[in-house]
Design an enzyme around this catalytic site. Structure first.
Site, PDB file in Angstrom:
ATOM      1  N   ASN A 284      31.750 -10.580 -78.397  1.00  0.00           N
ATOM      2  CA  ASN A 284      31.294  -9.202 -78.184  1.00  0.00           C
ATOM      3  C   ASN A 284      31.971  -8.618 -76.959  1.00  0.00           C
ATOM      4  OD1 ASN A 284      29.212  -8.195 -75.932  1.00  0.00           O
ATOM      5  ND2 ASN A 284      28.931 -10.420 -76.187  1.00  0.00           N
TER       6      ASN A 284
ATOM      7  N   PHE B  17      27.732  -3.198 -71.816  1.00  0.00           N
ATOM      8  CA  PHE B  17      26.460  -2.634 -71.317  1.00  0.00           C
ATOM      9  C   PHE B  17      26.127  -1.270 -71.932  1.00  0.00           C
ATOM     10  CE2 PHE B  17      26.973  -5.073 -67.039  1.00  0.00           C
ATOM     11  CZ  PHE B  17      26.413  -6.202 -67.601  1.00  0.00           C
TER      12      PHE B  17
ATOM     13  N   SER C 191      28.761 -10.805 -66.973  1.00  0.00           N
ATOM     14  CA  SER C 191      29.302 -10.271 -68.227  1.00  0.00           C
ATOM     15  C   SER C 191      30.806 -10.070 -68.073  1.00  0.00           C
ATOM     16  CB  SER C 191      28.643  -8.934 -68.568  1.00  0.00           C
ATOM     17  OG  SER C 191      29.392  -8.311 -69.590  1.00  0.00           O
TER      18      SER C 191
ATOM     19  N   ASN D 155      32.537  -8.105 -69.825  1.00  0.00           N
ATOM     20  CA  ASN D 155      32.926  -6.850 -70.479  1.00  0.00           C
ATOM     21  C   ASN D 155      32.858  -5.611 -69.603  1.00  0.00           C
ATOM     22  OD1 ASN D 155      33.421  -8.185 -72.938  1.00  0.00           O
ATOM     23  ND2 ASN D 155      31.212  -8.311 -73.273  1.00  0.00           N
ATOM     24  N   THR D 156      32.558  -5.786 -68.322  1.00  0.00           N
ATOM     25  CA  THR D 156      32.625  -4.671 -67.373  1.00  0.00           C
ATOM     26  C   THR D 156      33.626  -5.104 -66.310  1.00  0.00           C
ATOM     27  OG1 THR D 156      30.369  -3.950 -67.812  1.00  0.00           O
ATOM     28  CG2 THR D 156      31.294  -3.308 -65.679  1.00  0.00           C
TER      29      THR D 156
ATOM     30  N   LYS E 296      22.127 -14.760 -63.364  1.00  0.00           N
ATOM     31  CA  LYS E 296      22.818 -15.303 -64.546  1.00  0.00           C
ATOM     32  C   LYS E 296      24.305 -15.435 -64.253  1.00  0.00           C
ATOM     33  CE  LYS E 296      23.184 -14.755 -69.523  1.00  0.00           C
ATOM     34  NZ  LYS E 296      22.608 -14.052 -70.674  1.00  0.00           N
TER      35      LYS E 296
ATOM     36  N   ASN F  59      26.372 -17.180 -69.290  1.00  0.00           N
ATOM     37  CA  ASN F  59      26.738 -16.026 -70.100  1.00  0.00           C
ATOM     38  C   ASN F  59      27.864 -16.435 -71.078  1.00  0.00           C
ATOM     39  OD1 ASN F  59      27.076 -13.243 -70.887  1.00  0.00           O
ATOM     40  ND2 ASN F  59      26.287 -12.669 -68.880  1.00  0.00           N
TER      41      ASN F  59
HETATM   42  C1  FMN Z   1      26.156  -9.375 -78.769  1.00  0.00           C
HETATM   43  C2  FMN Z   1      25.799  -9.998 -77.458  1.00  0.00           C
HETATM   44  C3  FMN Z   1      25.379  -9.195 -76.407  1.00  0.00           C
HETATM   45  C4  FMN Z   1      25.036  -9.769 -75.176  1.00  0.00           C
HETATM   46  N1  FMN Z   1      24.593  -8.968 -74.149  1.00  0.00           N
HETATM   47  C5  FMN Z   1      24.208  -9.546 -72.985  1.00  0.00           C
HETATM   48  C6  FMN Z   1      23.687  -8.756 -71.922  1.00  0.00           C
HETATM   49  O1  FMN Z   1      23.531  -7.539 -72.033  1.00  0.00           O
HETATM   50  N2  FMN Z   1      23.344  -9.399 -70.766  1.00  0.00           N
HETATM   51  C7  FMN Z   1      23.489 -10.753 -70.606  1.00  0.00           C
HETATM   52  O2  FMN Z   1      23.178 -11.289 -69.545  1.00  0.00           O
HETATM   53  N3  FMN Z   1      23.958 -11.520 -71.605  1.00  0.00           N
HETATM   54  C8  FMN Z   1      24.312 -10.954 -72.774  1.00  0.00           C
HETATM   55  N4  FMN Z   1      24.782 -11.744 -73.784  1.00  0.00           N
HETATM   56  C9  FMN Z   1      24.936 -13.208 -73.562  1.00  0.00           C
HETATM   57  C10 FMN Z   1      23.742 -14.002 -74.081  1.00  0.00           C
HETATM   58  O3  FMN Z   1      22.556 -13.630 -73.418  1.00  0.00           O
HETATM   59  C11 FMN Z   1      23.989 -15.511 -73.876  1.00  0.00           C
HETATM   60  O4  FMN Z   1      24.081 -15.784 -72.513  1.00  0.00           O
HETATM   61  C12 FMN Z   1      25.262 -15.985 -74.570  1.00  0.00           C
HETATM   62  O5  FMN Z   1      25.449 -15.330 -75.804  1.00  0.00           O
HETATM   63  C13 FMN Z   1      25.251 -17.502 -74.809  1.00  0.00           C
HETATM   64  O6  FMN Z   1      24.181 -17.884 -75.626  1.00  0.00           O
HETATM   65  P1  FMN Z   1      24.347 -18.131 -77.221  1.00  0.00           P
HETATM   66  O7  FMN Z   1      25.520 -19.045 -77.404  1.00  0.00           O
HETATM   67  O8  FMN Z   1      23.042 -18.716 -77.654  1.00  0.00           O
HETATM   68  O9  FMN Z   1      24.595 -16.788 -77.820  1.00  0.00           O
HETATM   69  C14 FMN Z   1      25.133 -11.174 -75.017  1.00  0.00           C
HETATM   70  C15 FMN Z   1      25.543 -11.974 -76.088  1.00  0.00           C
HETATM   71  C16 FMN Z   1      25.888 -11.410 -77.303  1.00  0.00           C
HETATM   72  C17 FMN Z   1      26.320 -12.303 -78.434  1.00  0.00           C
END
Ligand code: FMN
Length: 353
Positions: free
Chosen positions: A111, A115, A173, A175-176, A211, A240
């Site tokens: 992704n 934000f 993140s 992405n920023t 985080k 993350n």
């Molecule tokens: C589509 C998407 C959006 C996410 N948005 C955020 C976010 O806004 N803030 C954040 O701290 N992590 C965000 N994450 C990261 C997840 O909270 C998590 O840390 C990461 O995906 C690893 O866990 P997983 O393998 O179970 O997905 C996002 C993940 C995905 C897939």
């Protein structure tokens, strides 16, 4: 997975990933999706984490319900706690679409949302109106065009702090642009001091979590462990999404953004274990990254986590996975003669170093 879930997922998988995501939130918010009705719990599963009482240690990770639109339904999905957001001080649209990719072959997600959210005020109002139940936290980010990002974090705490049960500072993140620079020791200490001052000015105390990214080296991790202890962070969430593309074979692997899901499991668990070793167990850790089974969650706890969070595996396995993992952990703990899952935390840390 239930039959209804299986049918629903077949429909969702025919759509563009972001359309499917938005529809799933709408369906949950409208009450159309049957939910098990409450958290899975038992004396073995109950977990005290940074002053919060979790019915079980399996949480929903940030980023699924960014705007807290489906929080009531998600609270009844079986999780022990959930995290909404990321919220930024002002609403922002995020990056151009497409920005969400399912790498089905790899059971991974990429992704680059950046934000996208409705802003702290709107999200706080929804959180404040939620029903009673499990702890619900808010993940905090900074606006892309902000002149003072550290101040952005503190401002979200002022606006939304009382509406959530815990607050997560997300400096990880990918992405920023330049957000992760805030993980450096000096910048991080200044930012966290501002956040904690804002938290201390709230009428009631809220735990502050941090985080972190999985792409940090040992020196970077050691700095974070040190700063977190010095400023009094209540828990660290590791991790993350990653910039790495290791372990991917899907044709969409070269899409830009953060990668999550199964191929992130090992990397994020190693970071978790290193952090556990560095913090000496003094700061509770939440293990996130690639958890999709009871065994995965069990390994995160052994590596040093007091609780886990899930996101990507839910896209492939449905929400019933939360309860299945919690029940599985309970059974396994009973078989191994544990009175409480917390006895498992860190017992296998050496396997991951
Ligand atoms: C589509 C998407 C959006 C996410 N948005 C955020 C976010 O806004 N803030 C954040 O701290 N992590 C965000 N994450 C990261 C997840 O909270 C998590 O840390 C990461 O995906 C690893 O866990 P997983 O393998 O179970 O997905 C996002 C993940 C995905 C897939």
């Amino acid at each position: 997975m239930t039959l209804i879930e299986r049918l629903g997922m077949q429909v969702l998988f025919r759509m563009q990933p972001e359309t499917a995501h938005d529809l799933s939130i709408k369906a949950l918010a409208s009450g159309l999706v049957p939910m098990p009705g409450g958290p899975v719990t038992s004396p073995r599963l109950r977990t005290r984490l940074a002053g919060l009482d979790l019915p079980n240690p399996v949480g929903l990770a940030a980023g699924y319900d960014k705007n807290a639109r489906a929080v009531g339904a998600l609270m009844r999905a079986g999780f022990g706690f959930i995290e909404c957001g990321a919220a930024t001080q002002r609403p922002q649209p995020g990056n151009a679409k497409p920005r969400l990719f399912r790498l089905e072959q790899d059971r991974a997600i990429i992704n680059r949302f950046g934000f996208n959210n409705e802003g702290a005020e709107a999200i706080a109002a929804r959180l404040a109106a939620r029903p009673a139940g499990i702890p619900v936290g808010l993940n905090i980010g900074a606006n892309k065009d902000s002149a003072d990002r550290a101040e952005d974090f503190a401002q979200v705490v002022r606006v939304a702090g009382m509406a959530a049960d815990f607050l997560t500072v997300n400096v990880s993140s990918p992405n920023t642009e330049r957000l992760r620079d805030l993980q450096g020791a000096e910048a991080l200490a200044a930012l966290l001091r501002g956040v904690i001052a804002a938290r201390d000015a709230l009428p009631e105390r809220r735990p502050v979590f941090l985080k972190i990214a999985p792409d940090l080296d040992d020196a970077g991790l050691a700095d974070i462990a040190q700063v977190a202890r010095t400023v009094g962070i209540d828990a660290i969430i590791a991790t993350n999404t990653t910039l790495s593309r290791e372990g991917l074979s899907d044709r969409q692997a070269s899409e830009a953004g953060g990668m999550s899901g199964r191929p992130l499991f090992e990397k994020s668990t190693r970071v978790l274990a290193r952090l556990y070793r560095m913090t000496g167990g003094h700061i509770p850790l939440i293990g996130v990254g690639g958890v999709g089974s009871v065994e995965d969650a069990w390994q995160k706890l052994r590596a040093g986590a007091s609780a886990v969070q899930i996101y990507s595996a839910l896209i492939y396995g449905g929400f019933s996975l939360a309860g299945e993992i919690a029940r599985g952990l309970d059974q396994r703990a009973e078989q191994q003669g544990l009175t409480c899952l917390s006895e498992l935390t860190g017992t296998g840390v050496d396997d991951w170093l």
